[in-house]
Enzyme design. Structure first.
Site, PDB file in Angstrom:
ATOM      1  N   HIS A 148       1.620   4.372  -2.974  1.00 19.54           N
ATOM      2  CA  HIS A 148       1.580   5.830  -2.826  1.00 19.54           C
ATOM      3  C   HIS A 148       2.795   6.476  -3.491  1.00 19.54           C
ATOM      4  O   HIS A 148       2.671   7.513  -4.155  1.00 19.54           O
ATOM      5  CB  HIS A 148       1.552   6.213  -1.343  1.00 19.54           C
ATOM      6  N   GLU A 202      -6.321   6.764  -0.926  1.00 20.70           N
ATOM      7  CA  GLU A 202      -6.283   5.567  -0.102  1.00 20.70           C
ATOM      8  C   GLU A 202      -6.967   4.394  -0.800  1.00 20.70           C
ATOM      9  O   GLU A 202      -6.484   3.260  -0.760  1.00 20.70           O
ATOM     10  CB  GLU A 202      -6.937   5.832   1.258  1.00 20.70           C
ATOM     11  N   HIS A 243       0.830  -1.201   0.000  1.00 21.97           N
ATOM     12  CA  HIS A 243       0.000   0.000   0.000  1.00 21.97           C
ATOM     13  C   HIS A 243       0.873   1.262   0.000  1.00 21.97           C
ATOM     14  O   HIS A 243       0.629   2.197  -0.781  1.00 21.97           O
ATOM     15  CB  HIS A 243      -0.905  -0.027   1.235  1.00 21.97           C
ATOM     16  N   GLU A 244       1.891   1.291   0.844  1.00 26.66           N
ATOM     17  CA  GLU A 244       2.751   2.472   0.928  1.00 26.66           C
ATOM     18  C   GLU A 244       3.589   2.635  -0.334  1.00 26.66           C
ATOM     19  O   GLU A 244       3.814   3.763  -0.796  1.00 26.66           O
ATOM     20  CB  GLU A 244       3.654   2.381   2.162  1.00 26.66           C
TER      21      GLU A 244
END
Length: 274
Positions: A139, A203, A135-136
């Site tokens: 980003h 998100e 997930h990070e």
């Protein structure tokens, strides 16, 4: 083209932030009498400094230290593998004590940093940690972290300019002082509304990217469930408001959802499992 919706939203919000910044520059020229060349030079310098300073302040605020590869070899290996699959350079990995299981990313492709909390590594299973890391990394690949850091910086500088404009054009009494504070806060909140809109949408995009990269949304959904159960301890968390907007889990219950930095965790989990 990957994530047309996110890129379109970032373009629109970026244009709005530029407009706010341009208005602030015009106010500076009018109030302080600075020449256009000096304002333009200052604007370019500010953007560069704000980006570097925002990243440094985020890391400093949580007391992040490098994640030792000899102590956490599996995490480094997984991040290297995920980074290669996602077409980005392996980011710098750091660890911090945040009081709750959480993680965030700062920087850009080629110069990114991912910070995980000690609590997250203790409480999550390896596949759940992998989901959070993916997930990070998403980003960083999507460049939305840069928009968040610069957006917060623009909001701050516009608020400061608004405060000084009130002070320097008023009667310099106590009423002007309090009016300047109110105007600054309202101006910053107005600018941040647009930044928060990107924050919530990004998100969902990063969740979907993480699920795609690791082959399932279940590990990240499980991680979000465990992280959300510690939300009652957030008053003790070592995460300030600006860094909270960068974290994988944060406020999702703002006024009418307009002031929330994250979408409701229940909706994120539902999407990951659908």
């Amino acid at each position: 083209m990957r994530h047309v919706g996110l890129k379109a939203r970032m373009a629109v919000v970026g244009s709005i932030l530029f407009a706010f910044y341009a208005v602030a520059a015009v106010v500076v020229m009018g109030v302080f009498g600075w020449p256009l060349a000096l304002v333009l030079l200052g604007s370019v310098a500010f953007v560069a400094v704000q980006y570097k300073l925002g990243k440094w302040m985020a890391l400093r605020s949580v007391g992040a230290d490098d994640l030792a590869e000899d102590r956490y070899p599996e995490i480094h290996r997984r991040v290297e593998s995920l980074s290669r699959d996602m077409g980005i350079d392996k980011p710098r990995l750091m660890i911090a004590r945040m009081g709750v299981p959480n993680a965030f990313a700062v920087g850009r492709k080629g110069a990114g940093t991912v910070v995980v909390s000690q609590e997250l590594l203790r409480q999550l299973e390896p596949d759940e940690v992998e989901g959070v890391l993916a997930h990070e990394l998403a980003h960083i690949r999507n460049r939305d972290v840069v928009m968040m850091v610069l957006g917060q910086g623009v909001a701050s500088i516009v608020a400061i300019v608004a405060q000084w404009a009130v002070l320097l054009t008023g009667d310099n009494d106590i009423a002007d002082f309090f009016l300047a504070i109110v105007v600054g806060q309202l101006t910053q909140m107005l600018v941040m509304l647009f930044v928060f809109a990107i924050s919530r949408y990004r998100e969902y995009v990063a969740d979907a990217d993480a699920a795609r990269e690791i082959g399932s949304g279940e590990p990240l959904a499980n991680a979000l469930e465990k992280i959300s159960r510690t939300a009652t301890r957030r008053d003790d968390a070592g995460v300030d408001e600006q860094v909270n907007a960068l974290c994988i889990f944060g406020d999702g219950d703002g006024l009418g959802s307009l002031l929330s930095t994250h979408p409701p965790v229940e909706k994120r989990i539902e999407r990951l499992r659908s």
